[in-house]
Write an enzyme that holds these catalytic residues in place. Structure first.
Site, PDB file in Angstrom:
ATOM      1  N   LEU A 172     -78.028 -72.088  86.418  1.00 49.93           N
ATOM      2  CA  LEU A 172     -77.110 -72.069  87.554  1.00 49.93           C
ATOM      3  C   LEU A 172     -77.834 -72.377  88.868  1.00 49.93           C
ATOM      4  O   LEU A 172     -77.354 -72.024  89.941  1.00 49.93           O
ATOM      5  CB  LEU A 172     -76.412 -70.709  87.642  1.00 49.93           C
ATOM      6  CG  LEU A 172     -75.452 -70.403  86.488  1.00 49.93           C
ATOM      7  CD1 LEU A 172     -74.955 -68.969  86.563  1.00 49.93           C
ATOM      8  CD2 LEU A 172     -74.284 -71.378  86.510  1.00 49.93           C
ATOM      9  N   TYR A 176     -92.364 -59.838  85.295  1.00 49.17           N
ATOM     10  CA  TYR A 176     -91.178 -59.490  86.071  1.00 49.17           C
ATOM     11  C   TYR A 176     -91.257 -58.019  86.488  1.00 49.17           C
ATOM     12  O   TYR A 176     -91.174 -57.116  85.657  1.00 49.17           O
ATOM     13  CB  TYR A 176     -89.900 -59.717  85.266  1.00 49.17           C
ATOM     14  CG  TYR A 176     -89.694 -61.130  84.770  1.00 49.17           C
ATOM     15  CD1 TYR A 176     -90.318 -62.225  85.371  1.00 49.17           C
ATOM     16  CD2 TYR A 176     -88.850 -61.388  83.690  1.00 49.17           C
ATOM     17  CE1 TYR A 176     -90.117 -63.507  84.910  1.00 49.17           C
ATOM     18  CE2 TYR A 176     -88.636 -62.677  83.227  1.00 49.17           C
ATOM     19  CZ  TYR A 176     -89.281 -63.733  83.834  1.00 49.17           C
ATOM     20  OH  TYR A 176     -89.076 -65.013  83.374  1.00 49.17           O
TER      21      TYR A 176
END
Length: 329
Positions: A206, A56
Site C-alpha cells: 500500500l 522491529y
C-alpha cells in the site's frame, strides 16, 4: 480466507498476510493492546501468515507477536527475519550481518522472544556483502536440519544472489517491496523467482499506507518515519504522488471500493504466487484490507490502474540514499 502455496517447497499460507512492523516502531505511537487485538482478529479472519523481524522495535515486535499467539500457535504460519543488527542502548548502531555464527545466535534469540520451538519462515532481512551468501544460507540450512526453522527466505536480494542461495538450500520466498507505485521487481526479480519456484511476498503493497488515500502528512507524529525518512512520502515528492493516489481513488469509487482495497487487489491480480503482507495496527484497517482478497480485477482493470500510476510519474526514491545501498544485492 483462501489458502495458497508459497513457493514450491510445501508452504501453505493465507492469500494475504499481516505485516506487524508498524505495531512496534517506525509508524507512530504504539498501542500494544490494539495491536494484539488486530493480530487475533487476523487469525479469526483466516489470515495465518504473520510477518515480524528481530529489528522491529529491536525485539519488541517479536515479543508482542509471540505473546499474542501463544494460545493459537497451531493456527499461525510465523515468519521472522535476521541480519539488521541493532542495539537498544545505542539507536545509531545499525549494521548488516550474515555471518554464520550470527545467523545461529539470532535465530535462538528470536525463538526465545517469540516463545516458540520453531519458526515457519526465516528470512535474511538484508544481504551482507561482506559474507558470501553461500555461507549465510549454509548456516540457515543447519537451522532447518536442527528443526528450528521450516522454510528459508531472502529479502531485497538480487536475481544473482537468489540463484546462488537457492543452490545451497531451496529458498521458499523472497520478500521485496512491490506496489502500484513500486514495480521494479517486474523486470528481472519476479521472472527469476518464478523460474526457480520461489514464492513472492510484497511488503509495503500500500505504498507505506499512502495508497489508501487516508494519510495526511501534517498529521504524522514525530515517531512516524514516513514524513522524515522516505523521499517518496515527504515534501514536494509527496505532493506530486498524491495526485496519483487521487487517480486510484477515482477508479476505486467507480467500483464502490476504498483506494487501498483496489491497490491490494491489483497486487494479488499479478499472480497466485504473490502473497502481500499489508501492515496495520488497527482492526478496522485489517478488516478493510482482508476484504480486498475477494476482489477480482479483469485484465482491463489492471491495465487501467497501471496507466493511472505510471512509474515514470512517481516522484522520489523509495529509500534514502544510504538505505538504497542495502537493497537488491
Amino acid at each position: 480466507m483462501e489458502k495458497v502455496k508459497l513457493g514450491s517447497q510445501g508452504a501453505i499460507v493465507s492469500r494475504m498476510g499481516l505485516g506487524c512492523m508498524g505495531m512496534s516502531e517506525f509508524y507512530g505511537e504504539r498501542n500494544d493492546q490494539e495491536s494484539a487485538a488486530t493480530i487475533l482478529r487476523a487469525l479469526d479472519l483466516g489470515i495465518n501468515f504473520l510477518d515480524t523481524a528481530d529489528t522491529y522495535g529491536i525485539g519488541d515486535n517479536e515479543e508482542l507477536v509471540g505473546k499474542t499467539i501463544r494460545g493459537r500457535r497451531d493456527e499461525v504460519f510465523l515468519a521472522t527475519k535476521f541480519a539488521n543488527v541493532r542495539k537498544k542502548d545505542d539507536p545509531t548502531y545499525w549494521v548488516i550481518s550474515g555471518k554464520p555464527e550470527y545467523v545461529r545466535s539470532a535465530c535462538d534469540a528470536s525463538l526465545k522472544r517469540l516463545g516458540v520451538d520453531h519458526i515457519d519462515l526465516y528470512y535474511q532481512h538484508r544481504v551482507d556483502p561482506q559474507t558470501p551468501i553461500e555461507e549465510t544460507v549454509g548456516a540457515m540450512a543447519e537451522l532447518v536440519k536442527a528443526g528450528k526453522v521450516k522454510y528459508l527466505g531472502l529479502s531485497e536480494a538480487s536475481p544473482s544472489t537468489i540463484r546462488r542461495a537457492h543452490k545451497v538450500h531451496p529458498i521458499t520466498a523472497l520478500q521485496t517491496e512491490y506496489s502500484l507505485w513500486e514495480r521494479h521487481i517486474e523486470a528481472e526479480i519476479l521472472p527469476s523467482v518464478r523460474e526457480l519456484g520461489i514464492g513472492f511476498v510484497p511488503y509495503s503493497p500500500l505504498g507505506r499506507g499512502f495508497l489508501t488515500g487516508t494519510i495526511k502528512p501534517s498529521e504524522l507524529g514525530a515517531n512516524d518515519y514516513r514524513a522524515q525518512r522516505y523521499p517518496r512520502t515527504a515534501g514536494e515528492a509527496l505532493d506530486k504522488n498524491q495526485r496519483l493516489v487521487e487517480r486510484v481513488r477515482a477508479i476505486a469509487a467507480k467500483r464502490g471500493l476504498k483506494p487501498g482495497q483496489l491497490a491490494l487487489a491489483w497486487v494479488m491480480a499479478k499472480g497466485n504466487d504473490i502473497v502481500p503482507i499489508p501492515g496495520t495496527k488497527r482492526r478496522t484497517y485489517l478488516e478493510e484490507n482482508a476484504a480486498a482478497a475477494d476482489i477480482k480485477l479483469s485484465p482491463s482493470e489492471v491495465a487501467e490502474l497501471e496507466a493511472a500510476v505510471p512509474i515514470d510519474e512517481v516522484a522520489g526514491d523509495r529509500y534514502p540514499a544510504a538505505a538504497l545501498q542495502m537493497i537488491d544485492r
